[in-house]
Design a protein around this motif. Structure first.
Motif, mmCIF file in Angstrom:
data_model
loop_
_atom_site.group_PDB
_atom_site.id
_atom_site.type_symbol
_atom_site.label_atom_id
_atom_site.label_comp_id
_atom_site.label_asym_id
_atom_site.label_seq_id
_atom_site.Cartn_x
_atom_site.Cartn_y
_atom_site.Cartn_z
ATOM 1 N N LEU A 8 0.405 -1.473 0.073
ATOM 2 C CA LEU A 8 -0.161 0.271 -0.143
ATOM 3 C C LEU A 8 0.824 1.204 0.294
ATOM 4 C CD1 LEU A 8 -2.708 -1.198 2.809
ATOM 5 C CD2 LEU A 8 -2.708 -0.950 0.049
ATOM 6 N N TRP A 9 1.720 0.961 0.543
ATOM 7 C CA TRP A 9 2.499 2.322 1.088
ATOM 8 C C TRP A 9 3.736 2.598 -0.189
ATOM 9 C CZ3 TRP A 9 2.051 6.059 4.039
ATOM 10 C CH2 TRP A 9 0.983 6.046 4.903
ATOM 11 N N TRP A 12 1.467 4.240 -2.688
ATOM 12 C CA TRP A 12 1.287 5.592 -2.173
ATOM 13 C C TRP A 12 2.890 6.289 -3.091
ATOM 14 C CZ3 TRP A 12 5.470 7.768 1.334
ATOM 15 C CH2 TRP A 12 5.023 8.998 1.286
ATOM 16 N N LEU A 15 2.188 7.195 -6.342
ATOM 17 C CA LEU A 15 0.982 8.158 -6.670
ATOM 18 C C LEU A 15 1.545 9.316 -5.959
ATOM 19 C CD1 LEU A 15 -2.032 6.565 -5.052
ATOM 20 C CD2 LEU A 15 -1.787 6.633 -7.732
ATOM 21 N N LEU A 16 2.785 9.440 -5.371
ATOM 22 C CA LEU A 16 3.474 10.600 -5.215
ATOM 23 C C LEU A 16 4.637 10.760 -6.680
ATOM 24 C CD1 LEU A 16 4.086 11.030 -1.702
ATOM 25 C CD2 LEU A 16 2.100 12.213 -2.981
ATOM 26 N N ILE A 50 -5.315 3.824 -7.828
ATOM 27 C CA ILE A 50 -6.346 3.896 -6.537
ATOM 28 C C ILE A 50 -7.371 3.289 -6.640
ATOM 29 C CG2 ILE A 50 -7.869 5.905 -5.427
ATOM 30 C CD1 ILE A 50 -6.407 7.192 -7.051
#
Lengths: 95, 199
Positions: A8-9, A12, A15-16, A50
């Protein structure tokens, strides 16, 4: 951080990174068509990540993803098909 | 409703392998997504039809908006962690991560208020702005306002879920439903950020 949460991270971080790329592309003086293409590609990648990772579509039956995607695309196309011609008709003073 | 059809809608019943609660949440997400699709389609048309449109670099502070995006994406990651923790029965992580998500949502709303104030200071309203493109303020405030209202609703829903989690009454499915809604809010922002602030 436990191993179960790591993917999940990782999502993240991706995505960033994609967001950072989008901002950089925007401030760089690229040809507009290329810029729009890159931005839309990055946007699609973010939406996929997402939906697939955070909304956990990857764990649902494949048909759920197909139903969700098809519903949005179909009704989205339906909306565009009626709004856009109508809008241009109004703009042209047709009614 | 007959007893047979009522029985079919109990939480044990499934549709495509999902509970009916989750199915209906997806139905809601699709229909709400179409609402935003309508807004953004209308915005795209208005922008294409307008002879001029304000330059986003002059109107917005891109680094500030990027920071808002960072906050929202991070809150989505904390929410996804809360959902994963709820499925494992890791209640301590659920409470921590939901609280972090609430903080993220609240910070995002505060930043949006700052951004709106900056535009008010430039005399941008629903019907007028210094660039002479009346539709600009209208679309901007409607779309970001509608999204902000969704964020606010999400924060309230998460606060309720957090309170339930604190008293040990939250179940994994409830956390998952709140998570789906929160990720949807993040998803919509991806479109708004790209189409309104960058392109």
């Amino acid at each position: 951080m436990q191993d179960i949460y790591k993917p999940l991270w990782r999502t993240w971080a991706i995505l960033l990174s994609l967001t950072a790329v989008m901002v950089l592309v925007d401030v760089m003086e690229l040809p507009r068509q290329l810029m729009v293409l890159v931005l839309l590609g990055a946007m699609a990648a973010k939406v996929f990540l997402i939906g697939f990772e955070f909304m956990d579509l990857k764990r649902e039956k494949w048909i759920v993803g197909v139903v969700v995607t098809f519903s949005i695309l179909f009704f989205g196309a339906f909306l565009f098909a009626f709004i856009v011609p109508d809008g241009f008709a109004v703009l042209a003073g047709g009614r | 409703m007959s007893s047979h059809s009522a029985e079919a809608l109990t939480s044990d019943a499934t549709f495509l392998g999902m509970s009916w609660r989750k199915t209906m949440m997806w139905v809601f997400i699709i229909t709400d997504g179409l609402l935003f699709a309508g807004f953004l389609a209308s915005y795209g048309f208005a922008r294409a039809a307008a002879p001029e449109w304000p330059d986003a670099h002059e109107v917005f502070h891109l680094w500030f908006i990027s920071l808002m995006t960072f906050v929202l994406i991070s809150s989505s990651a904390t929410m996804a962690t809360a959902v994963a923790a709820a499925k494992r029965g890791d209640h301590a992580t659920v409470k921590k991560m939901i609280l972090a998500t609430i903080v993220g949502g609240t910070v995002f709303l505060g930043m949006q208020a700052v951004e709106w104030n900056a535009l008010f200071a430039q005399s941008v309203t629903l019907s007028s702005n210094p660039w002479g493109v009346a539709a600009f303020g209208n679309y901007f405030f409607t779309i970001t306002g509608f999204h902000g209202t969704h964020v606010l609703s999400g924060v309230i829903i998460l606060a309720v879920v957090w309170l339930k989690a604190r008293s040990g009454r939250a179940n994994a499915e409830g956390v998952e439903m709140a998570g789906l809604y929160w990720h949807f809010v993040d998803l919509v922002w991806v479109f708004v950020f790209t189409l309104f602030y960058l392109i």
